[in-house]
Design a protein around this motif. Sequence first.
Motif, short mmCIF file in Angstrom:
data_model
loop_
_atom_site.label_atom_id
_atom_site.label_comp_id
_atom_site.label_asym_id
_atom_site.label_seq_id
_atom_site.Cartn_x
_atom_site.Cartn_y
_atom_site.Cartn_z
N ALA A 116 0.83 -1.20 0.00
CA ALA A 116 0.00 0.00 0.00
C ALA A 116 0.87 1.26 0.00
CB ALA A 116 -0.93 -0.01 1.22
N ARG A 117 1.95 1.21 0.75
CA ARG A 117 2.87 2.35 0.79
C ARG A 117 3.54 2.55 -0.57
NH1 ARG A 117 3.99 7.29 1.66
NH2 ARG A 117 6.20 7.74 2.02
N ALA A 118 3.84 1.46 -1.26
CA ALA A 118 4.43 1.59 -2.60
C ALA A 118 3.48 2.36 -3.52
CB ALA A 118 4.73 0.21 -3.17
N ARG A 119 2.20 2.02 -3.48
CA ARG A 119 1.22 2.74 -4.30
C ARG A 119 1.19 4.22 -3.93
NH1 ARG A 119 -2.01 -2.19 -3.75
NH2 ARG A 119 -2.41 -3.04 -5.83
N GLU A 120 1.18 4.50 -2.62
CA GLU A 120 1.16 5.89 -2.16
C GLU A 120 2.38 6.66 -2.64
OE1 GLU A 120 0.97 5.64 2.04
OE2 GLU A 120 -1.10 4.92 2.11
N SER A 121 3.50 5.96 -2.81
CA SER A 121 4.75 6.59 -3.20
C SER A 121 4.84 6.83 -4.71
CB SER A 121 5.94 5.73 -2.76
OG SER A 121 5.93 5.55 -1.36
N GLY A 122 3.84 6.37 -5.44
CA GLY A 122 3.84 6.58 -6.88
C GLY A 122 4.23 5.37 -7.70
N VAL A 123 4.45 4.23 -7.06
CA VAL A 123 4.77 3.00 -7.78
C VAL A 123 3.51 2.47 -8.45
CG1 VAL A 123 5.63 0.63 -7.57
CG2 VAL A 123 6.61 2.45 -6.14
N GLU A 124 3.62 2.08 -9.71
CA GLU A 124 2.52 1.39 -10.38
C GLU A 124 2.57 -0.07 -9.94
OE1 GLU A 124 0.92 0.16 -14.83
OE2 GLU A 124 2.43 1.75 -14.63
N VAL A 125 1.55 -0.53 -9.23
CA VAL A 125 1.52 -1.87 -8.66
C VAL A 125 0.51 -2.74 -9.40
CG1 VAL A 125 1.08 -3.25 -6.60
CG2 VAL A 125 2.25 -1.05 -6.39
N LEU A 126 0.95 -3.89 -9.86
CA LEU A 126 0.08 -4.87 -10.50
C LEU A 126 0.09 -6.14 -9.68
CD1 LEU A 126 1.18 -4.50 -14.25
CD2 LEU A 126 -0.76 -3.39 -13.11
N GLU A 127 -1.04 -6.51 -9.09
CA GLU A 127 -1.16 -7.77 -8.39
C GLU A 127 -1.72 -8.83 -9.32
OE1 GLU A 127 -2.34 -7.35 -4.02
OE2 GLU A 127 -3.12 -5.49 -4.89
N GLU A 128 -1.63 -10.10 -8.90
CA GLU A 128 -2.08 -11.23 -9.72
C GLU A 128 -1.50 -11.13 -11.13
OE1 GLU A 128 -6.28 -12.63 -8.15
OE2 GLU A 128 -6.35 -10.49 -8.63
N THR A 129 -0.21 -10.85 -11.16
CA THR A 129 0.51 -10.64 -12.42
C THR A 129 1.77 -11.50 -12.42
OG1 THR A 129 -0.30 -8.38 -12.66
CG2 THR A 129 1.70 -8.95 -13.85
N GLN A 130 1.96 -12.30 -13.43
CA GLN A 130 3.10 -13.20 -13.54
C GLN A 130 4.12 -12.67 -14.55
OE1 GLN A 130 1.63 -17.09 -14.53
NE2 GLN A 130 0.97 -17.51 -12.44
N ALA A 131 5.39 -12.92 -14.26
CA ALA A 131 6.45 -12.62 -15.21
C ALA A 131 6.53 -13.77 -16.20
CB ALA A 131 7.78 -12.43 -14.49
N ALA A 132 6.11 -13.54 -17.43
CA ALA A 132 6.08 -14.61 -18.43
C ALA A 132 7.42 -14.80 -19.12
CB ALA A 132 5.00 -14.31 -19.47
N ALA A 133 8.18 -13.71 -19.26
CA ALA A 133 9.47 -13.81 -19.95
C ALA A 133 10.23 -12.51 -19.75
CB ALA A 133 9.27 -14.06 -21.45
N LEU A 134 11.55 -12.59 -19.94
CA LEU A 134 12.37 -11.40 -19.97
C LEU A 134 12.42 -10.85 -21.39
CD1 LEU A 134 15.37 -12.58 -17.74
CD2 LEU A 134 13.64 -10.88 -17.13
#
Length: 414
Positions: A116-134
């Motif tokens: 929650a603090r990350a969001r408040e700090s301006g970070v774009e947060v995506l939950e339920e999100t997987q890293a599929a590839a680099l």
Amino acid sequence: MSEPERIYDAVVVGGGPAGASVAIHLAKGGARVLLAEQKKFPRAKLCGEFISPECLLHFERLGVADSMLAAGGTSLNETIFYSRKGAGLNVPSEWFGAGGAALGLSRAEMDARLLARARESGVEVLEETQAAALLFEGERVRGVRLKTGAGVREARAHVSIDATGRSRSLARRVEGSNRGESSERKKRARLVAFKAHLEGTSGAAGCCEIYFYPGGYGGLNSVEGGLSNLCFIAAARDVRACGGNPERVMREIVATNRRAAATLEGARAQSEWLAVSLDGFGRRRLAPASGLLAVGDAASFIDPFTGSGMLMALESGELAAQVISRHLSALRLSATSRSNAAFQTLADGYRALYGERFNARLRVCSLLRRAVFVPRLAEAGIRVLSASSRARRRLARATRSKGMRSLDERMSDK
């Protein structure tokens, strides 16, 4: 510019304490940051849930100290290490270097507040999100392909950060095939870790208890809601002999420690048991590829009995953010070229400062681990150290550091 083409300064994969720490510190410095987390928070996490006093200083710098203290956790004034035969060795929490008490707080509560603090700090947060590839340009990592509920998107960035913990899901993509590496890890995994929240325990109030027994060790401390968190490690062969049942492992293996047997006699699990195989401790590659850094357990997995895992996660996140911020202008300027020089300079600085910060404590913990897994040595060590509070204090401090100065202060000394 369309959203899929947006260039971030950093893409962080993993929303635990290390990932949240690096993301918040970068965003506070004006960086454009995306944080992708596989789960939906709050969620349970296998962890000792012991937050040492030094972590509270990090929470202050992250802007979440008041939120953490208001979460209903338990104040922990000391840690007592128990040999198999019941001999005890106490270490006051104030010896860890920041003064005051430690905090027993569930990862579900702590991680949700950090995110929650990350969001408040301006970070774009995506939950339920997987890293599929680099994403690559030549040999340089230029971001991450993400799989979200809305589809697949490409998050391009000047630097990508693996904060996925022991799984090291980004690093393993460049260090070897996922399938082959996963199979090899399972073959060499000699330990299994379990965790659950319990009711009906009889541990000492305001105390974290550590139990040593053949093939492993475990820790018990109070958290919020009147429950206790039990997290323990056992030899894989013993887990197989118990049919993989964590309740049996607790009763038949952990309870071979006399103190654990008494404390856990009336305990009942009030949450689902979590389990994970462990394939070792110590350092990993800090920069697995050009454009990719590792933080937290993805960079080093320190022995849980030291109670400094959470601290290392927060510290390494802050350290990585300091180094990235210092080199961010050069990274932005090199975005249109195929030169890796800017990132190489960043990576060299990160390795040097990380080693200065953590190498000594990792070596100390490696030596302690060898004694911990030999019951007779653990028994003898506890008895010897019990006779000297000075020796205990020095050993406790050896698993920590003297405090974190800023990167600019460190560089000005050179």
